[in-house]
Write a protein that holds these residues in place. Structure first.
Motif, mmCIF file in Angstrom:
data_model
loop_
_atom_site.group_PDB
_atom_site.id
_atom_site.type_symbol
_atom_site.label_atom_id
_atom_site.label_comp_id
_atom_site.label_asym_id
_atom_site.label_seq_id
_atom_site.Cartn_x
_atom_site.Cartn_y
_atom_site.Cartn_z
ATOM 1 N N ARG A 1 0.648 -1.216 -0.038
ATOM 2 C CA ARG A 1 -0.075 0.047 -0.040
ATOM 3 C C ARG A 1 0.971 1.287 0.189
ATOM 4 N NH1 ARG A 1 -4.754 1.480 4.511
ATOM 5 N NH2 ARG A 1 -4.806 3.703 3.889
ATOM 6 N N ILE A 2 1.879 1.157 0.626
ATOM 7 C CA ILE A 2 2.871 2.514 0.870
ATOM 8 C C ILE A 2 3.619 2.678 -0.454
ATOM 9 C CG2 ILE A 2 5.095 3.354 1.991
ATOM 10 C CD1 ILE A 2 3.889 1.859 4.559
ATOM 11 N N ALA A 3 3.958 1.514 -1.100
ATOM 12 C CA ALA A 3 4.793 1.577 -2.411
ATOM 13 C C ALA A 3 3.851 1.867 -3.505
ATOM 14 C CB ALA A 3 5.388 0.095 -2.742
ATOM 15 N N ASN A 4 2.452 1.660 -3.336
ATOM 16 C CA ASN A 4 1.648 2.111 -4.653
ATOM 17 C C ASN A 4 1.415 3.722 -4.381
ATOM 18 O OD1 ASN A 4 1.360 -0.398 -6.297
ATOM 19 N ND2 ASN A 4 0.147 -1.123 -4.580
ATOM 20 N N LEU A 5 1.637 4.408 -3.533
ATOM 21 C CA LEU A 5 1.202 5.614 -3.060
ATOM 22 C C LEU A 5 1.816 6.488 -4.289
ATOM 23 C CD1 LEU A 5 1.951 6.139 0.718
ATOM 24 C CD2 LEU A 5 -0.167 6.226 -0.546
ATOM 25 N N LYS A 6 1.330 7.713 -4.746
ATOM 26 C CA LYS A 6 1.445 8.437 -5.894
ATOM 27 C C LYS A 6 2.219 9.825 -5.329
ATOM 28 C CE LYS A 6 0.500 5.481 -9.061
ATOM 29 N NZ LYS A 6 0.036 4.371 -8.444
ATOM 30 N N GLN A 7 1.838 10.239 -4.300
ATOM 31 C CA GLN A 7 2.347 11.484 -3.707
ATOM 32 C C GLN A 7 2.522 11.480 -2.286
ATOM 33 O OE1 GLN A 7 0.133 13.652 -1.985
ATOM 34 N NE2 GLN A 7 1.574 15.227 -1.796
ATOM 35 N N GLY A 8 3.359 12.313 -1.600
ATOM 36 C CA GLY A 8 3.437 12.499 -0.176
ATOM 37 C C GLY A 8 4.877 12.090 0.449
ATOM 38 N N LEU B 1 18.579 17.793 -2.842
ATOM 39 C CA LEU B 1 17.249 17.818 -2.979
ATOM 40 C C LEU B 1 16.695 19.180 -3.582
ATOM 41 C CD1 LEU B 1 15.906 16.613 0.766
ATOM 42 C CD2 LEU B 1 15.093 16.055 -1.577
ATOM 43 N N LYS B 2 17.744 20.337 -3.084
ATOM 44 C CA LYS B 2 17.636 21.589 -3.880
ATOM 45 C C LYS B 2 17.287 21.508 -5.287
ATOM 46 C CE LYS B 2 19.567 26.188 -4.320
ATOM 47 N NZ LYS B 2 20.841 26.888 -4.053
ATOM 48 N N TYR B 3 18.036 20.523 -5.967
ATOM 49 C CA TYR B 3 17.941 20.438 -7.385
ATOM 50 C C TYR B 3 17.253 19.258 -7.890
ATOM 51 C CZ TYR B 3 21.765 23.831 -7.280
ATOM 52 O OH TYR B 3 22.405 25.109 -7.038
ATOM 53 N N VAL B 4 16.863 18.318 -7.343
ATOM 54 C CA VAL B 4 16.312 17.209 -7.535
ATOM 55 C C VAL B 4 14.920 17.244 -8.404
ATOM 56 C CG1 VAL B 4 15.085 16.539 -5.365
ATOM 57 C CG2 VAL B 4 15.734 14.668 -6.856
ATOM 58 N N VAL B 5 14.056 18.288 -7.662
ATOM 59 C CA VAL B 5 12.769 18.523 -8.248
ATOM 60 C C VAL B 5 12.957 18.916 -9.938
ATOM 61 C CG1 VAL B 5 11.496 18.834 -6.392
ATOM 62 C CG2 VAL B 5 12.624 20.823 -7.395
ATOM 63 N N ARG B 6 14.118 19.402 -10.114
ATOM 64 C CA ARG B 6 14.426 19.822 -11.589
ATOM 65 C C ARG B 6 14.823 18.752 -12.732
ATOM 66 N NH1 ARG B 6 18.591 25.054 -10.424
ATOM 67 N NH2 ARG B 6 16.941 25.952 -8.799
ATOM 68 N N GLN B 7 14.968 17.341 -11.898
ATOM 69 C CA GLN B 7 15.406 16.117 -12.537
ATOM 70 C C GLN B 7 14.012 15.470 -13.157
ATOM 71 O OE1 GLN B 7 18.191 14.752 -9.590
ATOM 72 N NE2 GLN B 7 19.323 16.649 -9.904
ATOM 73 N N ASP B 8 12.982 15.794 -12.863
ATOM 74 C CA ASP B 8 11.855 15.104 -13.253
ATOM 75 C C ASP B 8 11.532 14.032 -12.695
ATOM 76 O OD1 ASP B 8 9.467 14.979 -14.668
ATOM 77 O OD2 ASP B 8 10.446 13.767 -16.471
ATOM 78 N N PRO B 9 11.658 13.822 -11.277
ATOM 79 C CA PRO B 9 11.613 12.481 -10.632
ATOM 80 C C PRO B 9 10.057 12.589 -10.182
ATOM 81 C CG PRO B 9 12.007 14.255 -9.006
ATOM 82 C CD PRO B 9 12.091 14.896 -10.372
ATOM 83 N N ASP B 10 9.554 11.184 -10.100
ATOM 84 C CA ASP B 10 8.342 10.788 -9.615
ATOM 85 C C ASP B 10 8.447 10.441 -8.243
ATOM 86 O OD1 ASP B 10 6.434 10.781 -11.907
ATOM 87 O OD2 ASP B 10 8.221 9.477 -12.795
ATOM 88 N N VAL B 11 9.376 9.646 -7.889
ATOM 89 C CA VAL B 11 9.839 9.011 -6.528
ATOM 90 C C VAL B 11 11.091 9.511 -5.973
ATOM 91 C CG1 VAL B 11 10.001 7.017 -5.205
ATOM 92 C CG2 VAL B 11 8.339 7.024 -6.685
ATOM 93 N N ALA C 1 12.811 20.622 2.529
ATOM 94 C CA ALA C 1 12.911 20.416 1.270
ATOM 95 C C ALA C 1 12.256 19.242 0.721
ATOM 96 C CB ALA C 1 14.335 20.299 0.483
ATOM 97 N N ALA C 2 12.307 18.023 1.564
ATOM 98 C CA ALA C 2 11.650 16.973 1.658
ATOM 99 C C ALA C 2 9.916 17.128 1.617
ATOM 100 C CB ALA C 2 11.991 15.728 2.596
ATOM 101 N N LEU C 3 9.419 18.006 2.401
ATOM 102 C CA LEU C 3 8.222 18.215 2.482
ATOM 103 C C LEU C 3 7.689 18.996 1.344
ATOM 104 C CD1 LEU C 3 7.782 19.384 6.633
ATOM 105 C CD2 LEU C 3 6.531 17.431 5.203
ATOM 106 N N GLN C 4 8.326 20.020 1.046
ATOM 107 C CA GLN C 4 8.097 20.886 -0.238
ATOM 108 C C GLN C 4 7.954 19.923 -1.470
ATOM 109 O OE1 GLN C 4 11.119 23.729 -0.275
ATOM 110 N NE2 GLN C 4 10.119 24.983 1.272
ATOM 111 N N HIS D 1 5.306 14.911 -5.684
ATOM 112 C CA HIS D 1 6.077 13.682 -5.544
ATOM 113 C C HIS D 1 5.879 12.627 -4.527
ATOM 114 C CE1 HIS D 1 8.088 17.191 -7.609
ATOM 115 N NE2 HIS D 1 8.612 16.379 -8.404
ATOM 116 N N LEU D 2 6.251 11.537 -4.761
ATOM 117 C CA LEU D 2 6.442 10.568 -3.536
ATOM 118 C C LEU D 2 7.957 10.464 -3.002
ATOM 119 C CD1 LEU D 2 5.061 8.379 -1.877
ATOM 120 C CD2 LEU D 2 5.603 6.763 -3.472
#
Length: 370
Positions: free
Chosen positions: A124-131, A196-206, A220-223, A229-230
């Motif tokens: 159930r945790i692995a199937n999450l899409k966001q949070g 983490l500062k740059y990871v969101v620019r790398q188009d991650p889903d997880v 940064a993780a909360l943001q 993102h998951l």
């Protein structure tokens, strides 16, 4: 025992695999030291000299690595040995001599069943899409292995981009349905916060954050979780309720309301762990888990600063996949994975566990907070 066609340190790497050691340490004045099943022990051989360690090290370094070590006194590198495995090596100076810390990078990633985890809750945790999902526990409680099993489940079942930020990399993933980029702090990037500062620019889903150890990294993780993102991360805390407190301790007091609000909206699960010796033949260790799967009641308790009541919620919501440590210990005992002495010593409430092992449950054990 020693193979002549291998370099001297390669023979030690081979012994690591043979004895299933996670780490190898070399220091002047001591025989090689290995960590096996969490315990350190010395090989029965002569103590190593500084010259011996230097010779062994320089046999596997190129000229640029030697120069870097000579100039800075520190060196990180990976070393692969065909048919044996891959190793992460940290070289440093102490008291004027050379020391090495080597860790085997695992290629085989155990699944939930291999680890005797609560498979339905983990899926159930692995199937999450966001949070945000937090895996908590003391050093050596199996957090990295649990996270690796979750990441590998996603890799096997979902087409997405996974970025891991680790210190050090402990498991090597092979792309399956997902594609995975692994970044090691100190080798590929300076710090968790910078990564983490740059990871969101790398188009991650997880996103996997090896350790959330300061305000900047956690914020940064909360943001990242707020922007779709998951995010998986680890903390050093003992149970679900204290994990909320541990998060808040990283922030100034005047930010508490803001962080509680962010957690209420974005926290999806907390998994707290204890690593225990197993009594079943062929199984060295097993993990006891306390699991919170956030629902509207959990959100309300977090917002209203009633963290201690999360214990009651977890214990009373087994039908939703949650469990506290005692419930986990009962399952492990009934599955003949741990003995009674181990269960009682690991329990946060041994008196309650003693009754539960006899099949006695008080009314509040089955109630859920409204």
């Amino acid at each position: 025992m020693v193979q002549g066609n291998l370099k001297e340190i390669e023979n030690l790497f081979r012994l690591m695999v043979k004895y299933k050691a996670s780490d190898l340490h070399l220091k002047v004045g001591s025989p090689p030291i290995m960590r096996i099943s969490g315990k350190v022990g010395r090989l029965e051989t002569e103590p190593y000299t500084n010259e011996k360690i230097r010779k062994m090290l320089y046999e596997i370094l190129d000229s640029s690595q030697i120069q870097q070590f000579e100039e800075s006194g520190d060196l990180d590198f990976a070393y692969g040995l065909a048919g044996v495995g891959r190793f992460r090596v940290n070289v440093f100076r102490q008291r004027g001599s050379i020391s090495l810390a080597c860790r085997k990078v695992n290629i085989h990633i155990p699944n939930f069943q291999d680890l005797h985890l609560q498979a339905k809750a983990m899926e159930r945790i692995a199937n999450l899409k966001q949070g945000l999902v937090i895996v908590a526990g003391a050093t050596g409680s199996g957090k990295s292995t649990t996270l690796a099993s979750i990441i590998e489940y996603i890799n096997t079942h979902r087409r997405c981009h996974i970025v891991t930020i680790e210190d050090p990399i402990e498991y090597l993933y092979t792309d399956k349905k997902s594609f995975i980029n692994q970044r090691e702090v100190g080798v590929d990037v300076r710090s968790f916060h910078v990564a983490l500062k740059y990871v969101v620019r790398q188009d991650p889903d997880v996103i996997l954050v090896g350790e959330m150890r300061d305000e900047e990294t956690l914020e940064a993780a909360l943001q990242a979780s707020e922007t779709g993102h998951l995010v998986f991360g680890t903390l050093h805390s003992s149970d679900v309720a204290s994990t909320i407190g541990r998060i808040l301790d990283l922030f100034p007091v005047d930010k508490e309301k803001q962080i509680r609000q962010s957690l209420a909206f974005n926290l999806r699960a907390i998994v707290c762990q204890k690593l225990l010796p197993s009594c079943r033949e062929g199984v060295n260790v097993v993990v006891a888990q306390e699991i919170l799967l956030c629902n509207p009641t959990a959100q309300k308790l977090i917002m209203e600063k009633q963290d201690k009541k999360l214990r009651e919620l977890v214990r009373g919501a087994t039908q939703e996949g949650m469990q506290d440590f005692n419930q986990s210990l009962v399952k492990l005992f009934k599955a003949n994975l741990i003995d009674k002495k181990t269960a009682l010593s690991a329990s946060p409430n041994p008196e309650q566990l003693e009754m539960n092992l006899k099949g006695i449950y008080l009314g509040e054990d089955k109630g859920i907070i409204g």
